[in-house]
Design an enzyme around this catalytic site. Structure first.
Site, PDB file in Angstrom:
ATOM      1  N   TRP A 179       1.016   3.413  -2.802  1.00  0.00           N
ATOM      2  CA  TRP A 179       2.113   2.439  -2.693  1.00  0.00           C
ATOM      3  C   TRP A 179       1.607   1.495  -1.652  1.00  0.00           C
ATOM      4  CZ3 TRP A 179       5.306   2.384   1.439  1.00  0.00           C
ATOM      5  CH2 TRP A 179       6.638   1.653   1.377  1.00  0.00           C
ATOM      6  N   HIS A 180       1.072   2.065  -0.580  1.00  0.00           N
ATOM      7  CA  HIS A 180       0.746   1.396   0.612  1.00  0.00           C
ATOM      8  C   HIS A 180       0.064   0.043   0.325  1.00  0.00           C
ATOM      9  CE1 HIS A 180       2.214   4.826   2.692  1.00  0.00           C
ATOM     10  NE2 HIS A 180       2.771   4.058   3.644  1.00  0.00           N
ATOM     11  N   GLY A 181      -0.975   0.114  -0.655  1.00  0.00           N
ATOM     12  CA  GLY A 181      -1.674  -0.928  -1.031  1.00  0.00           C
ATOM     13  C   GLY A 181      -2.843  -0.717  -2.127  1.00  0.00           C
TER      14      GLY A 181
ATOM     15  N   PHE B 240       3.362  -4.072   3.079  1.00  0.00           N
ATOM     16  CA  PHE B 240       3.337  -3.207   2.287  1.00  0.00           C
ATOM     17  C   PHE B 240       4.606  -3.494   1.347  1.00  0.00           C
ATOM     18  CE2 PHE B 240       1.860  -0.284   5.605  1.00  0.00           C
ATOM     19  CZ  PHE B 240       0.385  -0.678   5.186  1.00  0.00           C
TER      20      PHE B 240
END
Lengths: 517, 377
Positions: A369-371, A517
């Site tokens: 989800w962060h990248g 993000f």
């Protein structure tokens, strides 16, 4: 609602310390917004002026519920459009599609609010659409480059298109909020869908739009119908949150980044073990100061408008277990992952092996989800593995005594958890897995520069960690005390605080880490 | 407080005297919205007055129109009243604002006075430097803005590994030629860098220079406007002149900034590159190095990931799409060393880049920098 206080009690502030000036009040202009403009960061004069207008308008219009909603929606559009008006369309699309799907899901439920096949399918469609849009912006290039590299490694040369897609600010946050709304309706948790206007206000509300906290409709929507009394605005708590957030972001985070984190991570091979260790610890503080600083400001700003957001950080670096860490770090994401991923995957139900698998999977997905980078996968894997290991050890050693003083055991637990978190941060910060291993390898180097390591740096790191152990009752008392000061004294304190933060901060303000993000 | 004494929390409607009386909120920690507005607005005003100098500096850099005019007016008022003393004292105590008002032309005049006719004649050709050896390594200095932080540390490490250089790294974040009031590079070069007598300087500016400038007459020049370009060119030219050595025994490799990626606020780099390149054409002691092709795709567009000589694609940039990654720093370092090798005999050192670090042979500098720029020949 519990609150966390990590810093010393200080007075609050609202605007950009870097640029504050009376002049700015007069120079507010929407016409300067164009694609490529910097986003309207909280600690900027643009936001200060914007907020003064919104604060005044909001309290004047609050008795008129519909007008107030339109006003807040318009303000949020200005806030988001400040970065790039074009991406407002994406926000509108998300609002329209999810509101419609929410309504459709609601209509397919039984009169008792029970799920039906149709409602389940509609929820799945909503999740796919939301994740599809998020995936396109966030993961397309990563996916293409990974495939290309794999094919190249087996001798097939492919000239695949890398689109260099710009990630719209805040997309991860408002997408997760939209998903939670539709799923909650599908679960029968909402007896009445929001009106389109209410849903638009909820999803676009400027204070949480770009970097959270991830607020649920069930927390936000009821507040739309309330009419807070303008005589009792929680000023002291808001000022405190905003000032603390700015100090963390502008002073602490920026100092650590420039002093040691950026140089060491940019070229780890030039540095020796001490500098690398300090850089790793400093990054742990930097990312906390940056992200929690942002949410402190967001919560404080919303509170000044009479809206209460959920807490997002609760002194995470005092945790004695990693599970506890996740109860304290980015709390709104943690509970989102728990409610919409971990539990649907099976959660604690079923065998222990399945529970461990679910835990591990959730952390991997949380990492992604962060990248779109393998570094985030490794970051998630470290957290997932340790969480599983923690549960196994706890189950096996339950009731066993080590025979050591409890305080020493606690200290050892804290040290272990803090260092595991720091280890994972190395992957989070590095641009590639190789680079992360290079950084870690330098911890065992026999030589290297100690540039950047100073007494001041160590004091900042230690004080930042120590401040998390300060019981929350102290800052709360300070707030109550501050609220009794003569307004003139409060003005002086706020102004002095603004100037001090500006002076202690660097020239200009880097964007918040979590904006990416 | 005695029960008879009225406090501002009990007063309504608002009156100014209540601002100076202790406040008794009717509910703990609260305040009426109207009073909050007064507190915030007045706090901004006071902070704005105290911080006027800092505001003006930043407004000069990026302010537009009326914003800048107001900042100037406020700063002049606070200056006359000495209100800025508080903030400036803090800055002094913190060692901030190392810049000065010394103009590059003034430095140049001082240098010209000491220059002989023979030196001027010698400077008409590319300096011929003595080949460095492990016994007599060459002093090489690398410096510039924050991009040089990564590039410079790579360059320092790699040049050291060749065995024939003694490198010095000297970068200053958020600096360039646009803001001498913040950091005066020409003065720093003359006072701190040149006295150490490096034979080669590798320098890179530009990433922070895309901002408004203030000229000698305190006029704000809008970035990339024609007057801005003229002023920037003047500073570049004069800085280049400052780097000329009296005995023509110093070469400066002037690196233009690479392309910046999507989502960054930095743009117009090739407009600056054109200025560097064109000014270097008439100064043999300045060798312009074109970093652009080393960090762009075959169409000359920004590329975050590129193959090195071994064919493996690696990330060349940091996550901000501005700064170079360690891999990118290594790549640029080898390319610059290769360029130095064309000017100085480096055969005594190990200057062959490992394929994992160096760029592919097919990547070369552009023949004209940048193409299709107005005035480019």
């Amino acid at each position: 609602m519990p609150r966390s206080f990590e810093g010393a009690a200080v007075v609050s502030a609202l605007a950009d310390l870097a640029e504050i000036g009376v002049c700015a009040v007069l120079s507010f202009s929407l016409s300067s917004s164009h694609p490529g403009n910097p986003s309207m960061l909280f600690p900027t004069v643009d936001f200060a002026v914007f907020f003064l207008v919104v604060f005044t308008g909001s309290w004047l219009l609050r008795p008129h519920k519909i007008a107030w909603r339109w006003f807040i929606l318009a303000a949020s559009c200005v806030f988001y459009g400040w970065w790039d008006w074009n991406y407002l369309m994406l926000l509108f699309l998300s609002i329209g599609v999810n509101w419609f799907l929410g309504l459709a899901v609601f209509r397919t439920l039984t009169p008792e609010g029970e799920r039906t096949n149709a409602s389940r399918w509609l929820v799945r469609i909503a999740v796919v659409i939301n994740l599809g849009i998020l995936g396109y912006f966030k993961y397309f290039d990563f996916f293409v480059s990974t495939i290309t590299e794999k094919m190249r490694s087996i001798g097939i040369s492919v000239d695949a298109p890398i689109l260099n897609i710009i990630l719209p600010i805040g997309i991860s946050f408002f997408t997760f909020q939209a998903i939670s709304y539709v799923i909650d309706i599908g679960r029968g948790q909402w007896r009445k869908p929001l009106t389109l206007l209410d849903f638009a206000v909820y999803l676009s509300f400027f204070a949480h739009l770009v970097a959270g906290p991830i607020v649920r409709a069930s927390e936000f929507a009821p507040q739309l119908d309330e009419e807070p009394d303008p005589r009792y605005v929680r000023s002291a708590e808001s000022f405190m949150l905003i000032f603390r957030g700015m100090f963390k972001k502008v002073v602490i985070s920026s100092f650590l980044a420039v002093q040691i984190v950026d140089p060491v991570f940019a070229n780890p091979n030039a540095y020796g073990p001490l500098a690398v260790l300090m850089a790793i610890y400093a990054y742990a503080i930097q990312i906390y100061a940056d992200f929690s600083g942002y949410t402190d400001i967001a919560i404080g700003v919303a509170l000044l408008l009479g809206i209460r957001f959920p807490q997002n950080f609760d002194s995470p670096y005092i945790a004695l277990t990693l599970q506890d860490f996740w109860n304290r770090w980015h709390m709104t994401l943690s509970r989102w992952l728990r409610d919409y991923l971990y539990i649907p995957l099976g959660g604690n139900r079923g065998s222990k092996a399945m529970m461990y698998r679910n835990l591990f999977l959730v952390m991997i997905i949380g990492g992604l989800w962060h990248g779109a980078n393998w570094t985030f996968v490794v970051w998630g894997a470290i957290h997932g593995s340790y969480l599983v290991a923690e549960r196994i050890v706890r189950a096996k050693w339950k009731g066993h005594e080590l025979g050591l003083p409890p305080l020493l055991v606690k200290a050892m637990q804290w040290f272990l958890v803090f260092n595991v978190v720091c280890l994972a941060w190395v992957f989070f910060r590095a641009t590639s897995v190789d680079e992360a291993f290079t950084v870690l390898g330098r911890l065992f180097a026999s030589h290297g520069s100690t540039a950047g390591v100073s007494l001041l740096l160590m004091v900042v790191i230690v004080a930042s960690i120590a401040s998390q152990f300060v019981p929350s009752r102290f800052p709360q008392k300070a707030e109550v005390w501050f609220a009794t000061w003569a307004p003139a004294l409060q003005i002086a304190a706020l102004a002095g605080g603004l100037v001090l933060v500006d002076a202690l901060g660097p020239e200009g303000i880097a964007p918040f880490i979590y904006f990416q993000f | 407080m005695s029960p008879q004494k009225k406090t501002s929390g009990e007063r309504s409607p608002f009156n100014w005297r209540s601002l100076f009386e202790s406040f008794r909120p009717r509910r703990e920690g609260t305040m009426p919205a109207g009073l909050i507005l007064v507190v915030i607005v007045l706090a901004f005003c006071v902070a704005g007055l105290l911080d006027a100098d800092s505001t003006l500096r930043k407004s000069n850099a990026k302010g537009d129109g009326i914003r800048n005019e107001i900042a100037k007016t406020v700063a002049s008022v606070t200056d006359a009243l000495h209100i800025n003393f508080f903030r400036n004292s803090i800055d002094d105590a913190l060692g901030k604002n190392q810049g000065t008002k010394v103009d590059v032309e003034e430095l140049l005049r001082q240098q010209a006075e000491a220059e002989t006719a023979a030196a001027a004649e010698a400077a008409k050709k590319i300096p011929e430097l003595t080949a460095p050896t492990p016994a007599e390594p060459m002093k090489i200095w690398v410096g510039g803005d924050s991009i040089t932080q990564t590039f410079g540390t790579s360059f320092q490490r790699i040049t050291q590994s060749t065995g024939i250089f003694t490198p010095t790294l000297d970068y200053h974040v958020s600096t360039g030629l646009a803001r001498p009031d913040y950091f005066n590079w020409p003065e720093h070069l003359v006072k701190d860098v040149l006295p150490a007598n490096p034979a080669i300087l590798v320098i890179m500016f530009g990433a922070n220079d895309g901002q408004n400038m203030v000229d000698a007459n305190n006029k704000v020049l809008e970035r990339y406007s024609e007057p801005w370009m003229t002023e920037y060119r003047r500073r570049v030219a004069a800085t280049m002149d400052l780097l000329k050595s009296p005995d023509n025994q110093r070469i400066t490799i002037w690196c233009g900034p690479p392309p910046m990626g999507p989502g960054t606020k930095t743009h117009g780099m090739d407009q600056l590159n054109y200025i560097y390149w064109s000014e270097a054409q008439t100064r043999p002691w300045i060798q312009y190095f074109d970093t652009w092709p080393f960090f762009s795709d075959s169409n000359g567009m920004f590329a975050a990931n590129l193959p090195n000589a071994d064919g493996v694609v690696r990330g060349m940039r940091q996550k901000d799409n501005v700064h170079l990654s360690t891999v990118g720093g290594d790549r640029l370092s080898w390319a610059v060393i290769d360029r130095i090798g064309k000017l100085v005999n480096l055969s005594a050192g190990n200057v062959t880049p490992p394929p994992t670090q160096g760029p592919p042979r097919s990547v070369v500098e552009r023949t004209e920098v940048p193409p299709n720029m107005p005035g480019a020949e």
